[in-house]
Design an enzyme around this catalytic site. Structure first.
Site, PDB file in Angstrom:
ATOM      1  N   TRP A 104       0.837  -1.213   0.000  1.00  0.00           N
ATOM      2  CA  TRP A 104       0.000   0.000   0.000  1.00  0.00           C
ATOM      3  C   TRP A 104       0.859   1.245   0.000  1.00  0.00           C
ATOM      4  O   TRP A 104       0.513   2.237  -0.654  1.00  0.00           O
ATOM      5  CB  TRP A 104      -1.004  -0.041   1.156  1.00  0.00           C
ATOM      6  CG  TRP A 104      -1.866  -1.260   1.040  1.00  0.00           C
ATOM      7  CD1 TRP A 104      -1.836  -2.356   1.834  1.00  0.00           C
ATOM      8  CD2 TRP A 104      -2.832  -1.538   0.008  1.00  0.00           C
ATOM      9  NE1 TRP A 104      -2.734  -3.297   1.377  1.00  0.00           N
ATOM     10  CE2 TRP A 104      -3.355  -2.818   0.266  1.00  0.00           C
ATOM     11  CE3 TRP A 104      -3.306  -0.833  -1.103  1.00  0.00           C
ATOM     12  CZ2 TRP A 104      -4.327  -3.412  -0.547  1.00  0.00           C
ATOM     13  CZ3 TRP A 104      -4.283  -1.408  -1.913  1.00  0.00           C
ATOM     14  CH2 TRP A 104      -4.770  -2.679  -1.628  1.00  0.00           C
ATOM     15  N   ASP A 173      -1.627   6.595   6.345  1.00  0.00           N
ATOM     16  CA  ASP A 173      -2.658   5.647   5.930  1.00  0.00           C
ATOM     17  C   ASP A 173      -2.896   4.690   7.095  1.00  0.00           C
ATOM     18  O   ASP A 173      -2.060   3.839   7.394  1.00  0.00           O
ATOM     19  CB  ASP A 173      -2.164   4.887   4.686  1.00  0.00           C
ATOM     20  CG  ASP A 173      -3.140   3.800   4.246  1.00  0.00           C
ATOM     21  OD1 ASP A 173      -4.188   3.619   4.893  1.00  0.00           O
ATOM     22  OD2 ASP A 173      -2.835   3.129   3.229  1.00  0.00           O
ATOM     23  N   LYS A 197     -12.337  -2.010   7.234  1.00  0.00           N
ATOM     24  CA  LYS A 197     -11.653  -2.922   8.159  1.00  0.00           C
ATOM     25  C   LYS A 197     -12.079  -2.627   9.597  1.00  0.00           C
ATOM     26  O   LYS A 197     -12.634  -3.481  10.266  1.00  0.00           O
ATOM     27  CB  LYS A 197     -10.148  -2.789   7.998  1.00  0.00           C
ATOM     28  CG  LYS A 197      -9.721  -3.154   6.587  1.00  0.00           C
ATOM     29  CD  LYS A 197      -8.344  -2.654   6.267  1.00  0.00           C
ATOM     30  CE  LYS A 197      -8.107  -2.571   4.791  1.00  0.00           C
ATOM     31  NZ  LYS A 197      -8.251  -3.841   4.088  1.00  0.00           N
TER      32      LYS A 197
HETATM   33  N1  PMP Z   1      -4.154   1.034   2.524  1.00  0.00           N
HETATM   34  C1  PMP Z   1      -4.161  -0.092   3.254  1.00  0.00           C
HETATM   35  C2  PMP Z   1      -3.246  -0.220   4.424  1.00  0.00           C
HETATM   36  C3  PMP Z   1      -5.024  -1.125   2.897  1.00  0.00           C
HETATM   37  O1  PMP Z   1      -5.036  -2.266   3.596  1.00  0.00           O
HETATM   38  C4  PMP Z   1      -5.887  -0.966   1.783  1.00  0.00           C
HETATM   39  C5  PMP Z   1      -6.895  -2.009   1.359  1.00  0.00           C
HETATM   40  N2  PMP Z   1      -6.712  -3.258   1.739  1.00  0.00           N
HETATM   41  C6  PMP Z   1      -5.826   0.222   1.059  1.00  0.00           C
HETATM   42  C7  PMP Z   1      -4.964   1.197   1.477  1.00  0.00           C
HETATM   43  C8  PMP Z   1      -6.704   0.446  -0.119  1.00  0.00           C
HETATM   44  O2  PMP Z   1      -7.950   0.772   0.344  1.00  0.00           O
HETATM   45  P1  PMP Z   1      -9.209   0.970  -0.619  1.00  0.00           P
HETATM   46  O3  PMP Z   1      -9.565  -0.382  -1.130  1.00  0.00           O
HETATM   47  O4  PMP Z   1     -10.225   1.558   0.310  1.00  0.00           O
HETATM   48  O5  PMP Z   1      -8.812   1.906  -1.690  1.00  0.00           O
END
Ligand code: PMP
Length: 361
Positions: A104, A173, A197
């Site tokens: 990420w 994030d 989550k």
């Molecule tokens: N950042 C983290 C730490 C994640 O775990 C995720 C999704 N698993 C995301 C960003 C992406 O999130 P989204 O699907 O809401 O765009």
């Protein structure tokens, strides 16, 4: 039919507290005496005003936020934030520091790259397959922000302390650990999290943003991509994700009823210890994260062989344990134990793991 519910270890969308689901169920057809479902109510109504204002107030209470902070509910997931952050905060000549701790973070960095924004990857744990959190990082002295991913959902690592960044605001994030522990917001210019989550259903991204970040943000951007648009309209420039915000409000209420973030943190530490202590006492299950960096939210582990992992996941599924397959990019196993995962579920999982080990050693 709650007796048919499984032990849900999904990484996201993930478990939501049963109490919250029941509350939604109970008021689904007639929200607050309105004669309408929350999914049918106008976002311009006083009914919805109460919901969003309540959610904002709860976030502010839980994090002790003062008036400098805006609480926003946006769409486009955390992934859109990867793009909006450099777009809004990096002007001509500005630069930002990024720490790369996994998939990420890598995606967040890519979005600064594609916009040709000055940025510097000041630390990375890619050398060891992102199994640890870098320490002793040398940050730039002139960066506009430092971008971190507090919890790495796929690799199962987590910042246990946030680094000293020379006073440069951290943009973080927190998709997979927001509200899982107490947090001192002083270091943070912005935190953001996809809701699916620890907050509620997918489709909403929570953004907590400090006014001084907004003061220097680029204004020459498409309307929907400017933080100022959403901050000035209490997240209602356009139709917000009403059902998501409503659920988040109930989840926040549940966290407050549980005793707040300190209590949540203690509970989460106890839950994670059940799994890690069990695995570390033997050698059959091998956590993939280095001990000092292991996540309290996503417990990633391997079994002696890929074949055994397949059998483990298949048998676990049969016995009512869901979501234990590791992310498709890394394989292995993962138990995601966010706020809503109960100690009872984790205790049952550990018992199953012990019996699987006995049968397959
Ligand atoms: N950042 C983290 C730490 C994640 O775990 C995720 C999704 N698993 C995301 C960003 C992406 O999130 P989204 O699907 O809401 O765009």
């Amino acid at each position: 039919m709650t007796d048919q519910r499984i032990h849900n270890f999904n990484a996201g969308p993930a478990a939501i507290p049963l109490k919250v689901l029941k509350e939604i169920q109970g008021s689904f057809l007639n929200f607050n005496g309105s004669g309408m479902s929350i999914t049918e109510i106008s976002h311009r109504s006083s009914y919805f005003d109460d919901v969003i204002n309540d959610a904002v107030a709860r976030v502010k209470r839980l994090l002790n936020l003062d008036d400098r902070f805006h609480v926003l509910f946006l769409q486009g997931g955390a992934s859109l934030q990867f793009a909006m952050i450099p777009m809004n905060f990096l002007g001509e000549g500005d630069t930002a520091d990024y720490v790369n701790t996994g998939t990420w973070s890598t995606k967040a960095i890519k979005e600064a790259q594609v916009q040709k924004k000055n940025h510097c990857v000041v630390a990375s744990s890619e050398d060891k397959d992102f199994s640890y959190i870098p320490t002793d990082i040398q940050f730039s002295t002139d960066a506009r922000y430092v971008h971190l991913t507090s919890n790495n959902t796929i690799k199962g690592t987590q910042f246990h302390d946030f680094p000293d960044t020379n006073g440069i605001p951290i943009v973080c994030d927190m998709s997979s650990d927001i509200f899982s522990r107490a947090l001192d917001m002083e270091k943070f210019g912005m935190i953001y999290a996809g809701a699916q989550k620890n907050l509620g259903p997918s489709g909403t991204c929570m953004v907590i943003l400090r006014q001084d970040m907004l003061d220097r943000a680029n204004e020459n951007l498409p309307t929907m991509l400017k933080y100022s648009t959403h901050a000035s309209k209490n997240s209602m420039y356009n139709t917000p994700p009403c059902f998501g915000i409503y659920t988040i409000d109930l989840v926040l209420k549940w966290i407050e009823e549980m005793g707040g973030l300190e209590k949540m943190e203690t509970y989460n530490m106890e839950k994670a210890a059940l799994l890690y202590d069990f695995m570390e006492a033997g050698s059959f299950y091998r956590p993939t994260a280095e001990k000092s960096s292991k996540s309290l939210m996503n417990v990633t582990f391997r079994l002696p062989t890929v074949e055994l992992e397949k059998q483990f996941i298949a048998q676990a599924t049969q016995k009512g344990f869901g979501g234990l397959k590791g992310h498709r990019s890394v394989g292995g196993c993962r138990a995601s134990i966010y706020n809503a995962a109960t100690k009872e579920s984790i205790t049952a999982l550990v018992q199953f793991m012990a019996s699987f080990e006995k049968e397959n050693k």
